[in-house]
Enzyme design. Sequence first.
Site, mmCIF file in Angstrom:
data_model
loop_
_atom_site.group_PDB
_atom_site.id
_atom_site.type_symbol
_atom_site.label_atom_id
_atom_site.label_comp_id
_atom_site.label_asym_id
_atom_site.label_seq_id
_atom_site.Cartn_x
_atom_site.Cartn_y
_atom_site.Cartn_z
ATOM 1 C CD GLU A 4 8.224 4.923 0.928
ATOM 2 O OE1 GLU A 4 7.787 4.347 -0.083
ATOM 3 O OE2 GLU A 4 8.813 4.328 1.849
ATOM 4 C CG ASP B 110 4.729 -2.185 -4.987
ATOM 5 O OD1 ASP B 110 4.529 -1.147 -5.640
ATOM 6 O OD2 ASP B 110 4.953 -2.187 -3.762
ATOM 7 C CE LYS C 152 3.142 1.261 -4.390
ATOM 8 N NZ LYS C 152 4.636 1.229 -4.358
ATOM 9 C CG ASP D 219 8.212 -3.500 -3.558
ATOM 10 O OD1 ASP D 219 7.802 -2.760 -2.638
ATOM 11 O OD2 ASP D 219 8.959 -3.094 -4.470
ATOM 12 C CB SER D 220 6.631 -3.503 2.128
ATOM 13 O OG SER D 220 5.241 -3.609 1.924
ATOM 14 C CD GLU E 26 9.696 1.549 -5.453
ATOM 15 O OE1 GLU E 26 10.913 1.781 -5.564
ATOM 16 O OE2 GLU E 26 9.204 0.891 -4.515
HETATM 17 O O1 KIV Z 1 5.654 -1.770 -0.748
HETATM 18 C C1 KIV Z 1 5.000 -0.984 -0.030
HETATM 19 O O2 KIV Z 1 4.471 -1.360 1.019
HETATM 20 C C2 KIV Z 1 4.876 0.392 -0.485
HETATM 21 C C3 KIV Z 1 4.273 1.374 0.464
HETATM 22 C C4 KIV Z 1 5.219 1.705 1.542
HETATM 23 C C5 KIV Z 1 3.772 2.581 -0.233
HETATM 24 O O3 KIV Z 1 5.266 0.705 -1.557
#
Ligand code: KIV
Length: 272
Positions: free
Chosen positions: A190, A91, A121, A52-53, A123
């Site tokens: 992280e 994510d 994934k 989600d980055s 969080e």
């Molecule tokens: O969204 C992302 O890129 C991440 C990584 C930094 C692990 O969660």
Amino acid sequence: MSTAKKDYKRVTVKSLVEMKSYGEKISMLTAYDYTMAKIVDGAGVDVILVGDSASNVMAGHETTLPITLDQMIYHASSVIRAIERALIVVDIPFGSYQSDPKEALRSAIRIMKESGAHAVKMEGGKEIKESIKRILNAGIPVMGHLGLTPQSIYKFGTYTVRAKEEQEAEKLIDDALMLQRIGCFAVVLEKVPAQLAKKVAEKLTIPIIGIGAGNGVDGQVLVTHDMLGMTHEFNPRFLRRYLDLYSEMTDAFKQYVTDVKAVDFPNENEQY
Ligand code: KIV
């Protein structure tokens, strides 16, 4: 030069656990589009994270919170069309799993069905345990994410190192053990102290993938645009830049402008 101990034609969640068991470190990078994913996959990276980055890197938002489930599915399906070998983890974005386990499952199913991804994934630790269990029960592999969890940035207030205090470190260890117990196939840690990350990696049999978590873990992940030096405002200590593409691309664009203005491009060989 590759230092892989076994040649995986296709990386699966099982391959990752196997890699940990015989001491092969796992490589993971982000990708959000077809072209980048093709290069990352072709280079032999084990896991591609459709993170989600993308909210920061692709859309220019300050945080990861604004990206939507539909947008994540769009990015993930572009990545899926490119890959031959890597495991694709996506994510689940903020706001599409926190309210209840049924919503979490619906979001995970949409990602798997509409993008063709291999895993999701999420969080968080015990706060989202029931949601993770619901998704795992549906046969969808889940990667956990502990330590600095950017979807909770407004709770933390800053992007500094997490779990430096004993109480938070103990909670992190408990959460990691819980994620393993309920069936997660790996956990991202992280921005936590290297000693703590190493301890977690030693306690767990599932792989721990670190970002800013030292080298005592089972694998590493970076945001591809950061490690290529395409972004240049973001300079955390853990980031190794393998290229300075920001400068190289800027030079190329400047040269293009010069060539167009000077009627040097296109030349005789570049036209019909
Ligand atoms: O969204 C992302 O890129 C991440 C990584 C930094 C692990 O969660």
